[in-house]
Design a protein around this motif. Structure first.
Motif, PDB file in Angstrom:
ATOM      1  N   GLU A 165       9.233   4.059 -15.889  1.00  0.00           N
ATOM      2  CA  GLU A 165       9.179   3.216 -17.257  1.00  0.00           C
ATOM      3  C   GLU A 165       8.266   1.828 -16.889  1.00  0.00           C
ATOM      4  OE1 GLU A 165      12.907   2.247 -18.438  1.00  0.00           O
ATOM      5  OE2 GLU A 165      12.759   3.922 -18.564  1.00  0.00           O
ATOM      6  N   TYR A 166       7.262   2.069 -15.432  1.00  0.00           N
ATOM      7  CA  TYR A 166       6.549   0.890 -14.974  1.00  0.00           C
ATOM      8  C   TYR A 166       4.995   1.555 -14.953  1.00  0.00           C
ATOM      9  CZ  TYR A 166       9.815   1.320 -11.434  1.00  0.00           C
ATOM     10  OH  TYR A 166       9.994   1.438 -10.587  1.00  0.00           O
ATOM     11  N   TRP A 167       4.370   1.040 -14.382  1.00  0.00           N
ATOM     12  CA  TRP A 167       3.130   1.456 -13.860  1.00  0.00           C
ATOM     13  C   TRP A 167       3.278   2.241 -12.305  1.00  0.00           C
ATOM     14  CZ3 TRP A 167      -0.379   3.773 -17.401  1.00  0.00           C
ATOM     15  CH2 TRP A 167      -1.780   3.839 -16.520  1.00  0.00           C
ATOM     16  N   PRO A 168       2.806   2.502 -11.704  1.00  0.00           N
ATOM     17  CA  PRO A 168       3.199   2.270 -10.655  1.00  0.00           C
ATOM     18  C   PRO A 168       2.253   1.683  -9.300  1.00  0.00           C
ATOM     19  CG  PRO A 168       2.075   4.620 -10.588  1.00  0.00           C
ATOM     20  CD  PRO A 168       2.121   4.044 -12.071  1.00  0.00           C
ATOM     21  N   ILE A 169       2.693   0.813  -8.612  1.00  0.00           N
ATOM     22  CA  ILE A 169       1.807  -0.214  -7.248  1.00  0.00           C
ATOM     23  C   ILE A 169       1.255   1.008  -6.718  1.00  0.00           C
ATOM     24  CG2 ILE A 169       1.423  -0.965  -5.175  1.00  0.00           C
ATOM     25  CD1 ILE A 169       3.902  -2.134  -5.780  1.00  0.00           C
ATOM     26  N   PRO A 170      -0.453   1.133  -7.037  1.00  0.00           N
ATOM     27  CA  PRO A 170      -1.068   2.360  -6.410  1.00  0.00           C
ATOM     28  C   PRO A 170      -1.232   2.983  -4.881  1.00  0.00           C
ATOM     29  CG  PRO A 170      -2.355   0.775  -7.601  1.00  0.00           C
ATOM     30  CD  PRO A 170      -1.122   0.756  -7.747  1.00  0.00           C
ATOM     31  N   GLU A 171      -0.833   1.710  -3.856  1.00  0.00           N
ATOM     32  CA  GLU A 171      -0.775   1.772  -2.456  1.00  0.00           C
ATOM     33  C   GLU A 171       0.693   2.605  -1.951  1.00  0.00           C
ATOM     34  OE1 GLU A 171      -0.674  -2.740  -2.250  1.00  0.00           O
ATOM     35  OE2 GLU A 171       0.496  -2.190  -0.910  1.00  0.00           O
ATOM     36  N   LYS A 172       1.295   2.421  -3.104  1.00  0.00           N
ATOM     37  CA  LYS A 172       3.140   2.891  -2.843  1.00  0.00           C
ATOM     38  C   LYS A 172       2.462   4.843  -3.449  1.00  0.00           C
ATOM     39  CE  LYS A 172       5.128  -0.439  -1.081  1.00  0.00           C
ATOM     40  NZ  LYS A 172       5.462  -0.583   0.078  1.00  0.00           N
ATOM     41  N   LEU A 232       0.750   5.254   5.644  1.00  0.00           N
ATOM     42  CA  LEU A 232      -0.414   5.137   5.676  1.00  0.00           C
ATOM     43  C   LEU A 232      -1.232   4.464   4.463  1.00  0.00           C
ATOM     44  CD1 LEU A 232      -1.266   6.853   8.780  1.00  0.00           C
ATOM     45  CD2 LEU A 232      -0.558   4.862   8.787  1.00  0.00           C
ATOM     46  N   PRO A 233      -0.326   3.228   4.217  1.00  0.00           N
ATOM     47  CA  PRO A 233      -1.706   3.245   2.636  1.00  0.00           C
ATOM     48  C   PRO A 233      -3.146   2.814   2.436  1.00  0.00           C
ATOM     49  CG  PRO A 233       0.558   1.537   2.991  1.00  0.00           C
ATOM     50  CD  PRO A 233       0.175   2.393   4.317  1.00  0.00           C
ATOM     51  N   LEU A 234      -3.213   3.634   1.240  1.00  0.00           N
ATOM     52  CA  LEU A 234      -4.818   3.767   1.179  1.00  0.00           C
ATOM     53  C   LEU A 234      -5.621   3.932   2.550  1.00  0.00           C
ATOM     54  CD1 LEU A 234      -5.363   0.592  -0.657  1.00  0.00           C
ATOM     55  CD2 LEU A 234      -4.644   2.766  -2.053  1.00  0.00           C
ATOM     56  N   VAL A 235      -5.129   4.738   3.584  1.00  0.00           N
ATOM     57  CA  VAL A 235      -5.677   4.578   4.853  1.00  0.00           C
ATOM     58  C   VAL A 235      -7.680   6.291   4.436  1.00  0.00           C
ATOM     59  CG1 VAL A 235      -6.359   6.097   6.866  1.00  0.00           C
ATOM     60  CG2 VAL A 235      -5.120   3.613   6.322  1.00  0.00           C
ATOM     61  N   PHE A 280     -10.409  -0.008  -9.062  1.00  0.00           N
ATOM     62  CA  PHE A 280      -9.680   0.144 -10.429  1.00  0.00           C
ATOM     63  C   PHE A 280      -8.752   0.626 -10.629  1.00  0.00           C
ATOM     64  CE2 PHE A 280     -13.909  -2.956 -10.942  1.00  0.00           C
ATOM     65  CZ  PHE A 280     -13.319  -3.678 -11.401  1.00  0.00           C
ATOM     66  N   PHE A 281      -9.229   1.807  -8.940  1.00  0.00           N
ATOM     67  CA  PHE A 281      -7.614   2.834  -9.683  1.00  0.00           C
ATOM     68  C   PHE A 281      -7.344   3.009  -8.451  1.00  0.00           C
ATOM     69  CE2 PHE A 281      -5.380   6.723  -9.987  1.00  0.00           C
ATOM     70  CZ  PHE A 281      -5.807   6.707 -11.798  1.00  0.00           C
ATOM     71  N   TYR A 282      -7.894   2.493  -6.576  1.00  0.00           N
ATOM     72  CA  TYR A 282      -6.671   2.339  -5.930  1.00  0.00           C
ATOM     73  C   TYR A 282      -6.607   0.932  -4.854  1.00  0.00           C
ATOM     74  CZ  TYR A 282      -8.017   7.200  -4.963  1.00  0.00           C
ATOM     75  OH  TYR A 282      -8.692   8.754  -6.022  1.00  0.00           O
TER      76      TYR A 282
END
Lengths: 259, 113
Positions: free
Chosen positions: A73-80, A93-96, A255-257
């Motif tokens: 339904e919506y654009w995800p939060i990249p770090e998730k 470990l988001p974005l590590v 811009f992607f992450y």
């Protein structure tokens, strides 16, 4: 390989109109590398800007990040989405891992610039050493990306219910999905997965061909081709390409992450 | 095949100052990346515009260091520098036009599912 910002002088015995002046003060090969990279920058801009358009056109996640759950339904939060690290299954470990990949690519850019510097000094041993480090950096980055892709394709181990259009019945069916491919994915709207594959894939292909070129340069250095030629300008040209690959990653990372 | 004679090579000793400068640029790039990381987790998602603005500025800083120092563009002649920089104005144009379009598509709820 003179690097002066002074105006280029007329070559001895040649008039200005006979090619006696080289206004850009760079060799043909180096100039062409610059203009190739400019056109490549347009290609990557095309991909990243289209991503920007599609993302802006989709609704953002309305709630707080703590309650975030995957939905088309919506654009995800990249770090998730990108919160996994090899060997640490189930630990958030988001974005590590992407951070590590960024570090690797920047470091290999540094070793490349040191190889170019050694080339200016005709120091074959140093060029060999730094080129080898650059190749190692490139291969490490590619391996990380292979893991990242595998994880993205296989999925998190938990189903997401996605509404999928059924061509046969003409209805929307609820499907339990894990992982992602170009047709369906568990993370968000389908373009999210598609852009992930296209943008990081196109960049990864650049890294791959960069590693091949770096290896070629390394081989030629070891066999003494550039010593016989009298200059190491090829190291510089391929170096430009390698830095460009790093440059693109800087934008992909943001811009992607991050955003 | 005739035997290739190995030429005499004079290796110029490294310029410590120049190499230190290269490592300094690398350090700046790494510090900026770490800073981006900190921003990503310290500024809450509600301040979206501010987050994006900071990320864009930091990305341009990193890109500038890579292009100007690592790719050596700062030290090339002016004609070459501007031949590369001026065409990038098209990218800016495309960016503004397309993202604006995307926001408008979002406003009219163009994408249904």
């Amino acid at each position: 390989m003179a690097h002066t910002s002074a105006a280029p002088a007329t070559e001895l015995g040649k008039s200005v109109w006979d090619g006696g002046v080289s206004p850009m003060n760079a060799s043909y090969g180096k100039l062409m590398m610059w203009f190739f990279l400019l056109s490549d920058a347009f290609t990557f801009s095309g991909l990243l800007i289209t991503y920007g358009l599609i993302r802006a056109a989709h609704p953002a996640y309305p709630g707080t990040p703590a309650d975030f759950a995957f939905s088309s339904e919506y654009w995800p939060i990249p770090e998730k989405v990108f919160d996994a690290v090899p060997l640490l299954h189930g630990v958030e470990l988001p974005l590590v891992f992407v951070g590590l990949m960024t570090f690797i690519l920047i470091m290999s850019s540094v070793t490349m610039v040191l190889a170019v510097e050694a080339g200016h000094r005709m120091d074959r041993k140093a060029v060999e050493k730094w080129m080898l480090w650059t190749i190692v950096g490139g291969l490490t980055f590619l391996s990380c990306q292979a893991w990242e892709w595998t994880h993205f394709i296989v999925g998190t181990g938990t189903d997401t219910i996605v509404q999928k259009f059924n061509v046969l019945t003409g209805t929307m069916d609820a499907v339990a999905v894990q992982g992602a491919n170009l047709k369906i994915n568990q993370y968000g709207p389908q373009p999210f997965a598609d852009f992930f594959f296209f943008i990081t894939g196109f960049h990864g292909f650049h890294v791959f061909s960069g590693v091949l070129l770096n290896f070629l340069i390394y081989y030629n250095t070891v066999t003494g081709v550039y010593d016989r030629r009298g200059h190491y300008e090829m190291v510089e040209k391929v170096g430009l390409y390698w830095h460009f690959v790093d440059l693109v990653w800087v934008f992909v990372f943001t811009f992607f992450y991050l955003v | 095949m005739a035997h290739q004679h190995e030429p005499e090579i004079t290796v110029i000793p490294p310029d410590k100052e120049k190499i230190r400068h290269l490592w300094k640029v690398a350090l700046i790039l790494l510090v900026v990346t770490v800073f981006e990381f900190i921003i990503a987790f310290s500024i809450p998602h509600e301040y979206r515009t501010m987050r994006v603005a900071i990320f864009v500025v930091l990305t341009i800083v990193k890109a500038a260091y890579i292009v100007l120092e690592f790719m050596h563009l700062k030290h090339e002649v002016k004609v070459l520098f501007w031949s590369i920089m001026i065409p990038l104005v098209f990218v800016v144009w495309m960016l503004v036009a397309f993202v604006y379009e995307g926001i408008k598509m979002s406003d009219i709820n163009f994408i249904r599912w």
